[in-house]
Design a protein around this motif. Structure first.
Motif, mmCIF file in Angstrom:
data_model
loop_
_atom_site.group_PDB
_atom_site.id
_atom_site.type_symbol
_atom_site.label_atom_id
_atom_site.label_comp_id
_atom_site.label_asym_id
_atom_site.label_seq_id
_atom_site.Cartn_x
_atom_site.Cartn_y
_atom_site.Cartn_z
ATOM 1 N N UNK A 88 0.882 -1.170 0.000
ATOM 2 C CA UNK A 88 0.000 0.000 0.000
ATOM 3 C C UNK A 88 0.919 1.219 0.000
ATOM 4 N N UNK A 90 2.217 5.282 -1.823
ATOM 5 C CA UNK A 90 1.821 6.610 -2.299
ATOM 6 C C UNK A 90 1.941 6.784 -3.806
ATOM 7 N N UNK A 91 2.729 5.923 -4.416
ATOM 8 C CA UNK A 91 2.916 6.085 -5.859
ATOM 9 C C UNK A 91 3.065 4.713 -6.480
ATOM 10 N N UNK A 92 2.751 4.647 -7.747
ATOM 11 C CA UNK A 92 2.806 3.349 -8.403
ATOM 12 C C UNK A 92 3.174 3.514 -9.859
ATOM 13 N N UNK A 93 4.460 3.580 -10.113
ATOM 14 C CA UNK A 93 4.843 3.618 -11.521
ATOM 15 C C UNK A 93 4.739 2.198 -12.071
ATOM 16 N N UNK A 94 4.524 2.156 -13.369
ATOM 17 C CA UNK A 94 4.378 0.870 -14.065
ATOM 18 C C UNK A 94 5.522 -0.091 -13.697
ATOM 19 N N UNK A 95 6.750 0.433 -13.814
ATOM 20 C CA UNK A 95 7.933 -0.397 -13.582
ATOM 21 C C UNK A 95 7.977 -0.915 -12.147
ATOM 22 N N UNK A 110 -2.919 2.005 -4.155
ATOM 23 C CA UNK A 110 -2.578 3.412 -3.911
ATOM 24 C C UNK A 110 -3.322 3.887 -2.667
ATOM 25 N N UNK A 111 -2.517 4.319 -1.690
ATOM 26 C CA UNK A 111 -3.072 4.693 -0.374
ATOM 27 C C UNK A 111 -4.355 5.525 -0.420
ATOM 28 N N UNK A 112 -4.207 6.749 -0.918
ATOM 29 C CA UNK A 112 -5.302 7.710 -0.754
ATOM 30 C C UNK A 112 -6.552 7.318 -1.536
ATOM 31 N N UNK A 113 -6.390 6.409 -2.496
ATOM 32 C CA UNK A 113 -7.544 6.046 -3.320
ATOM 33 C C UNK A 113 -8.467 5.027 -2.648
ATOM 34 N N UNK B 278 2.884 13.436 -4.284
ATOM 35 C CA UNK B 278 3.042 12.153 -3.591
ATOM 36 C C UNK B 278 3.168 12.365 -2.089
ATOM 37 N N UNK B 281 -0.059 12.819 -0.316
ATOM 38 C CA UNK B 281 -0.935 11.656 -0.147
ATOM 39 C C UNK B 281 -0.869 11.057 1.252
ATOM 40 N N UNK B 285 -4.174 10.501 3.260
ATOM 41 C CA UNK B 285 -4.591 9.143 3.627
ATOM 42 C C UNK B 285 -4.925 9.087 5.108
ATOM 43 N N UNK B 505 -1.646 6.692 -11.156
ATOM 44 C CA UNK B 505 -0.806 5.810 -10.349
ATOM 45 C C UNK B 505 0.050 6.610 -9.387
#
Lengths: 133, 505
Positions: A88, A90-95, A110-113, B278, B281, B285, B505
């Protein structure tokens, strides 16, 4: 409410987030093990031997290492390797997500979502036994 | 003694008549004086030029009809030896007062006669002066242009029609590190290497200046690099312009700017927004989750408290949406976003979006109608991007339509594109704000009154997404009647674009 068979380990260096997560999981009837660093989590795991966590909730950016490094540590132990890990972060790049999945992470969130109860549902889907509430 | 007498001394000679006829009809002025400069012969041409009668001229001193001081020019003739020929220029004040300039060949004949044979150069003088003036203005113009070209911040290289460098300004020399002598006369595309952002050398036929010369169109390009003399790759923004004269390409001008700093600033801006967002967030959160924990346990709260906590939750959620939208915009604007087209079933995609929005649709008691072409082919688009576009359009329709509204989604197939239509019978867009509806952070005045919650980024994003996917987006709206948005996606699919990040993302 309590179900001793379901233990969730939460690794999160933000103490307020850790507190919120811990409260929620306890309310939902889980035993929780709260860790503010990867080192602390590994120490716990080393001492636990038998009664390992059923799921690990892992923040990606920790003060002492990142999620990928933590997954490498888990991978070195046959028993630890089997514990489902949900990242969980804060960011999620594809790689980044792809690399985590490759190292055995079950899901990336993604945390805040997400609301806590949504994340709890996701955790439950990786538990063998859903707690009786 | 004058020429006349010379001529008359051989009377009746046909040759003499011929000479006489010739002298009076040739365009040259011919006259003669004695050593005292008293005129003793002049031809008709001279009379016509000066405007005097022959009788007025013969017997008078040449100096009396000379303009101003230039009689002094004649003085040196006094020292002349026999048979010497001089070239002198004299100005004559004509009877009408105008000045005539004559360029003369003067011979001293038998030590007693000056013979002047000359041409009226008055008009020529004018032309030469004009020419001189022109050359002067031309030179001034050139100096001015040179100064301008050397003072501007852009590099300028001018080429002939073959592509050989004929001019380089100071900035071009400063940017590229080559001396002007190293470039002049060389083919630009051979002398200066150009690469793309992957470091691959750009094919000669794709070089902007080559394309400009070839297509006769101005070419703008800002994704290439020039290799400087010391081997650095300099990102440049180039404007290549063909010089077309009389329908012929006579050369071209390559104007370029070093955009290293712009790139750097842009990258920093994007990085800053990304990092800041970021970082935001984490506290967002925390607020979201603590508010959720309180609301979970709401039986201990009174109604007012419950409402207050809900407000905290909603406001926080709005902040989260704003951060997400900002992140998406920074991704799209930085060009780092991935466009990863996959064969996609639009029907399925739209149904999923509607399903996800069902709680919101139900809470406003809207009726949603889906009408999708029965035989919709799979389309090669990035589902995450297009999903985001539908999500933004539908969220707007749901939010900005009063309870119990009607929202319809129609997907139809045209010859080479799929057209999606999202309509509502909601608040609509005021006429005077139609122009601004796709602007970043713009929210129309009528929706702000009704619905405070909103970022003004949804349509901006939707447009950016659709256009980067090869489609178009437009709308029609009547205020308080409703709005319809349409967007197209090419059946040929979107062009894949490598990048670093994905949306959301």
């Amino acid at each position: 409410m309590s179900n001793l068979n379901n233990l969730i380990m939460v690794v999160e260096d933000e103490s307020l987030l850790l507190e919120a997560i811990g409260k929620k999981l306890q309310r939902e009837g889980y035993d929780v093990l709260l860790c503010t660093s990867a080192g602390q989590a590994v120490d716990y795991l080393k001492n636990m031997k038998e009664n390992l966590p059923d799921v690990i909730w892992l923040d990606y950016y920790l003060t002492d290492m990142n999620g990928l490094e933590f997954m490498d540590l888990l991978g070195k132990n046959e028993n630890w390797k089997r514990i489902p890990v949900i990242v969980v972060s804060n960011s999620a790049s594809e790689q980044k997500v792809a690399a985590l999945m490759k190292k055995g992470v079950k899901k990336h969130i993604l945390k805040a979502d997400y609301r806590l109860d949504e994340i709890v549902k996701i955790i439950e889907s990786y538990l063998k036994k859903v707690p009786v509430r | 003694m004058g020429i006349r007498r010379l001529i008359e001394s051989k009377k009746n000679s046909v040759n003499q008549k011929m000479l006489h006829y010739y002298l009076n009809n040739c365009s040259d002025v011919v006259f003669s004086t004695g050593v005292d400069f008293v005129i003793n012969y002049c031809n008709d041409t001279f009379c016509a030029l000066t405007g005097f009668e022959r009788s007025e001229l013969i017997g008078s001193k040449l100096t009396s009809i000379l303009d101003g001081q230039n009689g002094e020019r004649l003085l040196f003739l006094n020292n002349a030896n026999g048979s010497e020929t001089f070239r002198i220029e004299i100005s004559i004040g004509s009877k009408t007062g105008s000045i005539k300039k004559i360029e003369c060949k003067t011979s001293f004949f038998q030590n007693k006669l000056f013979i002047f044979i000359g041409r009226d150069i008055t008009a020529q003088e004018g032309i030469i002066k004009e020419k001189d003036d022109k050359i002067k203005t031309g030179e001034e113009e050139k100096a001015r242009s040179q100064e301008i070209l050397n003072s501007i911040g852009d590099g300028v290289i001018s080429l002939n029609d073959k592509g050989e460098v004929i001019y380089v300004n100071k900035q071009a020399i400063d940017i590229l590190g080559f001396h002007s002598e190293e470039l002049i006369g060389k083919l630009l595309w051979k002398k200066i290497i150009m690469t793309d952002d992957k470091g691959q050398e750009v094919q000669i036929e794709n070089r902007p200046i080559r394309m400009a010369l070839f297509t006769r169109k101005r070419i703008y390009e800002s994704s290439y690099y020039y290799k400087s003399k010391d081997g650095r790759f300099i990102p440049v923004s180039i404007t290549a312009t063909p010089l077309v004269m009389h329908d012929m390409v006579v050369g071209g001008v390559d104007v370029f700017r070093d955009i290293t700093k712009e790139r750097e600033v842009d990258r920093m801006k994007t990085e800053f927004i990304s990092l800041a967002s970021h970082q935001l967030r984490t506290p967002l959160s925390a607020t979201k989750w603590f508010a959720e924990l309180i609301l979970d346990d709401s039986k201990n709260l009174n109604i007012e408290q419950l409402g207050l906590i809900k407000n905290i939750y909603t406001s926080n959620q709005r902040m989260i949406d704003l951060v997400n939208a900002l992140l998406n915009i920074s991704r799209i604007e930085s060009g780092r976003i991935i466009n990863d087209p996959k064969p996609t079933d639009l029907r399925k995609l739209v149904e999923e979006v509607v399903l996800e929005l069902t709680p919101k649709i139900k809470s406003k008691k809207h009726n949603v109608i889906l009408s999708i072409h029965g035989d919709l082919p799979l389309i090669n688009i990035d589902p995450r991007l297009i999903r985001n576009a539908y999500m933004n359009l539908l969220t707007n329709s749901i939010k900005y339509t009063k309870e119990g509204g009607e929202i319809s989604i129609i997907i139809s197939k045209r010859e080479n594109e799929l057209v999606s239509q999202v309509s509502d019978n909601g608040l609509g867009i005021p006429d005077n704000q139609r122009q601004r509806i796709f602007e970043k952070f713009f929210r129309s005045s009528n929706v702000i009154k009704v619905e405070t919650d909103g970022t003004g980024l949804g349509l901006y994003l939707a447009k950016a997404i659709i256009e980067s996917s090869g489609g178009k987006i437009w709308f029609d709206s009547v205020e308080y009647k409703g709005t319809t948005f349409w967007f197209t996606l090419p059946l040929s699919g979107s062009v894949a674009k490598e990048g670093e990040v994905t949306i959301d993302s």
